[in-house]
Design an enzyme around this catalytic site. Structure first.
Site, PDB file in Angstrom:
ATOM      1  N   ALA A 284      84.440  85.798  65.165  1.00 35.88           N
ATOM      2  CA  ALA A 284      83.759  86.681  66.251  1.00 35.88           C
ATOM      3  C   ALA A 284      82.839  85.672  67.213  1.00 35.88           C
ATOM      4  O   ALA A 284      82.799  85.583  68.357  1.00 35.88           O
ATOM      5  CB  ALA A 284      82.936  87.713  65.765  1.00 35.88           C
TER       6      ALA A 284
ATOM      7  N   ASP B 133      65.307  81.502  66.852  1.00 35.05           N
ATOM      8  CA  ASP B 133      66.258  82.519  66.962  1.00 35.05           C
ATOM      9  C   ASP B 133      65.667  83.747  67.723  1.00 35.05           C
ATOM     10  O   ASP B 133      66.128  84.788  67.425  1.00 35.05           O
ATOM     11  CB  ASP B 133      66.855  82.939  65.426  1.00 35.05           C
ATOM     12  CG  ASP B 133      67.376  81.734  64.688  1.00 35.05           C
ATOM     13  OD1 ASP B 133      68.261  80.972  65.523  1.00 35.05           O
ATOM     14  OD2 ASP B 133      67.317  81.776  63.392  1.00 35.05           O
TER      15      ASP B 133
ATOM     16  N   ARG C 198      59.225  64.677  65.536  1.00 29.92           N
ATOM     17  CA  ARG C 198      60.146  65.651  66.217  1.00 29.92           C
ATOM     18  C   ARG C 198      59.895  65.298  67.649  1.00 29.92           C
ATOM     19  O   ARG C 198      61.210  65.228  68.296  1.00 29.92           O
ATOM     20  CB  ARG C 198      59.721  66.835  65.914  1.00 29.92           C
ATOM     21  CG  ARG C 198      60.912  67.988  65.585  1.00 29.92           C
ATOM     22  CD  ARG C 198      60.302  69.323  65.335  1.00 29.92           C
ATOM     23  NE  ARG C 198      60.080  69.297  63.783  1.00 29.92           N
ATOM     24  CZ  ARG C 198      61.064  69.698  63.027  1.00 29.92           C
ATOM     25  NH1 ARG C 198      62.529  70.251  63.585  1.00 29.92           N
ATOM     26  NH2 ARG C 198      61.008  69.741  61.599  1.00 29.92           N
TER      27      ARG C 198
ATOM     28  N   GLY D 113      81.401  71.921  63.442  1.00 34.61           N
ATOM     29  CA  GLY D 113      81.793  72.073  64.920  1.00 34.61           C
ATOM     30  C   GLY D 113      82.850  73.008  65.350  1.00 34.61           C
ATOM     31  O   GLY D 113      83.489  72.926  66.462  1.00 34.61           O
ATOM     32  N   SER D 114      82.894  74.229  64.562  1.00 34.80           N
ATOM     33  CA  SER D 114      84.008  75.183  65.020  1.00 34.80           C
ATOM     34  C   SER D 114      83.702  75.813  66.485  1.00 34.80           C
ATOM     35  O   SER D 114      84.410  76.123  66.994  1.00 34.80           O
ATOM     36  CB  SER D 114      84.365  75.922  63.952  1.00 34.80           C
ATOM     37  OG  SER D 114      83.364  77.057  63.579  1.00 34.80           O
ATOM     38  N   ASN D 115      82.392  76.012  66.381  1.00 34.15           N
ATOM     39  CA  ASN D 115      81.901  76.662  67.687  1.00 34.15           C
ATOM     40  C   ASN D 115      82.150  75.465  68.689  1.00 34.15           C
ATOM     41  O   ASN D 115      82.558  75.930  69.825  1.00 34.15           O
ATOM     42  CB  ASN D 115      80.550  77.339  67.713  1.00 34.15           C
ATOM     43  CG  ASN D 115      80.316  78.401  67.021  1.00 34.15           C
ATOM     44  OD1 ASN D 115      80.976  79.497  67.628  1.00 34.15           O
ATOM     45  ND2 ASN D 115      79.974  78.565  66.029  1.00 34.15           N
TER      46      ASN D 115
ATOM     47  N   MET E 238      71.003  72.262  63.558  1.00 33.55           N
ATOM     48  CA  MET E 238      70.306  72.861  62.552  1.00 33.55           C
ATOM     49  C   MET E 238      68.670  72.348  62.636  1.00 33.55           C
ATOM     50  O   MET E 238      68.133  72.167  61.384  1.00 33.55           O
ATOM     51  CB  MET E 238      70.783  72.634  61.075  1.00 33.55           C
ATOM     52  CG  MET E 238      72.247  73.214  61.027  1.00 33.55           C
ATOM     53  SD  MET E 238      72.276  75.208  61.756  1.00 33.55           S
ATOM     54  CE  MET E 238      71.875  75.923  60.419  1.00 33.55           C
TER      55      MET E 238
ATOM     56  N   ASN F  31      71.777  79.431  72.372  1.00 36.62           N
ATOM     57  CA  ASN F  31      72.189  79.005  71.030  1.00 36.62           C
ATOM     58  C   ASN F  31      73.046  80.386  70.482  1.00 36.62           C
ATOM     59  O   ASN F  31      73.104  81.411  71.180  1.00 36.62           O
ATOM     60  CB  ASN F  31      70.820  78.911  70.344  1.00 36.62           C
ATOM     61  CG  ASN F  31      71.155  78.941  68.893  1.00 36.62           C
ATOM     62  OD1 ASN F  31      71.774  78.128  68.199  1.00 36.62           O
ATOM     63  ND2 ASN F  31      70.307  79.828  67.985  1.00 36.62           N
TER      64      ASN F  31
ATOM     65  N   HIS G 238      73.717  82.289  67.084  1.00 33.21           N
ATOM     66  CA  HIS G 238      73.058  82.586  65.658  1.00 33.21           C
ATOM     67  C   HIS G 238      74.105  83.572  64.975  1.00 33.21           C
ATOM     68  O   HIS G 238      74.547  84.630  65.543  1.00 33.21           O
ATOM     69  CB  HIS G 238      71.702  83.276  65.734  1.00 33.21           C
ATOM     70  CG  HIS G 238      71.042  83.458  64.494  1.00 33.21           C
ATOM     71  ND1 HIS G 238      70.623  82.866  63.769  1.00 33.21           N
ATOM     72  CD2 HIS G 238      71.020  84.638  63.880  1.00 33.21           C
ATOM     73  CE1 HIS G 238      70.199  83.106  62.594  1.00 33.21           C
ATOM     74  NE2 HIS G 238      70.296  84.497  62.617  1.00 33.21           N
TER      75      HIS G 238
HETATM   76  C1  GAR Z   1      77.595  78.684  63.034  1.00 32.89           C
HETATM   77  O1  GAR Z   1      77.855  79.944  62.239  1.00 32.89           O
HETATM   78  C2  GAR Z   1      76.558  79.026  63.835  1.00 32.89           C
HETATM   79  O2  GAR Z   1      76.273  80.587  64.195  1.00 32.89           O
HETATM   80  C3  GAR Z   1      75.204  78.623  62.750  1.00 32.89           C
HETATM   81  O3  GAR Z   1      75.858  77.589  62.247  1.00 32.89           O
HETATM   82  C4  GAR Z   1      77.233  77.645  62.128  1.00 32.89           C
HETATM   83  C5  GAR Z   1      77.850  76.367  62.483  1.00 32.89           C
HETATM   84  O4  GAR Z   1      79.264  76.543  62.406  1.00 32.89           O
HETATM   85  N1  GAR Z   1      74.052  78.460  63.413  1.00 32.89           N
HETATM   86  C6  GAR Z   1      72.903  78.679  63.046  1.00 32.89           C
HETATM   87  O5  GAR Z   1      72.798  79.421  61.867  1.00 32.89           O
HETATM   88  C7  GAR Z   1      71.976  78.527  63.977  1.00 32.89           C
HETATM   89  N2  GAR Z   1      70.507  79.035  63.503  1.00 32.89           N
HETATM   90  P1  GAR Z   1      80.086  75.358  63.204  1.00 32.89           P
HETATM   91  O6  GAR Z   1      79.326  73.798  63.194  1.00 32.89           O
HETATM   92  O7  GAR Z   1      81.773  75.588  62.908  1.00 32.89           O
HETATM   93  O8  GAR Z   1      79.992  75.890  64.729  1.00 32.89           O
END
Ligand code: GAR
Length: 221
Positions: free
Chosen positions: A175, A147, A67, A14-16, A92, A109, A111
């Site tokens: 970034a 994606d 799903r 969850g950092s994003n 994911m 999203n 990526h």
């Molecule tokens: C991030 O790097 C995001 O871009 C990636 O998962 C990570 C989640 O990190 N997403 C994917 O690969 C989706 N295809 P986070 O939980 O710390 O945000």
């Protein structure tokens, strides 16, 4: 400022999500997070959301027969929370056409690669193997193909000599944390328009110097 009501879907750290929470905390940010949903009950991101006083819940995909039913529960929870927009932030699970079409134009999203290069998993390892000199991240609208979808914004970072997956991932992640809130702001301000498979953005120039790697002779930094 309230503005766009956003539901954030996560699966892990969850950092994003945190970057979006922090951005939304600014008085002039034109969006608010109305709910955070994780398909993984143990996701650390749920703790971040609760810490910020947000509505946060797990909807475990394993509790559903298929799903479609899982995604119906997601949409129901998002709409019950008043979400009119969805941010996937490290979510994911592959989404079905039905879910994507329901939220078409209203879901983005992030990526960890400069799409259309390196879709799917292991993007950092594949970037290292390919020997690219610039790597990065992409925020894009969610389309039925995984994606893919119109690109809202991208951020590039250099791939440095001696990088491994972890060091490259950390540079890209920093970034991501800048890019995601910036893209959400532009959308919430109504400055983006999807034209066929492209996103046109009003009144915004690229920031910073041209990124060329390698730069002039000298030590990498
Ligand atoms: C991030 O790097 C995001 O871009 C990636 O998962 C990570 C989640 O990190 N997403 C994917 O690969 C989706 N295809 P986070 O939980 O710390 O945000």
């Amino acid at each position: 400022m309230a503005g766009l009501k956003v539901g954030v879907l996560i699966s892990g750290r969850g950092s994003n999500l945190q970057a979006l929470i922090d951005a939304c905390a600014a008085a002039d940010f034109p969006a608010e997070i109305v709910t955070v949903i994780s398909n993984e009950p143990a996701a650390a991101g749920l703790g971040r959301a609760r810490q910020a006083g947000l509505d946060a819940r797990a909807i475990d995909h394993r509790d559903f027969a298929d799903r479609g039913r899982f995604e119906a529960a997601l949409t129901e929870a998002l709409e019950a929370a008043g979400a009119d927009f969805v941010c996937l932030a490290g979510f994911m699970r592959v989404l079905t056409d039905r879910f994507v079409r329901h939220w078409l134009g209203r879901a983005i999203n992030i990526h960890p690669a400069l799409l259309p290069s390196f879709p799917g998993t292991d993007s950092h390892a594949r970037a290292l193997t390919a020997g690219v000199k610039l790597h990065g991240c992409t925020v894009h609208y969610v389309w039925p193909e995984v994606d893919a979808g119109p690109i809202v914004g991208q951020a590039a970072v250099p791939v440095l000599t001696g990088d491994d997956e972890a060091s490259l991932a950390a540079r890209v992640l920093a970034a991501e944390h800048q890019l995601y809130p910036r893209c959400l702001r532009l959308i919430a301000e109504g400055r983006t328009r999807v034209v066929e498979n492209r996103v046109e953005i009003d009144g915004v120039a690229p920031s910073g110097p041209l990124l060329i790697h390698p730069g002039p002779a000298g030590p990498e930094s």
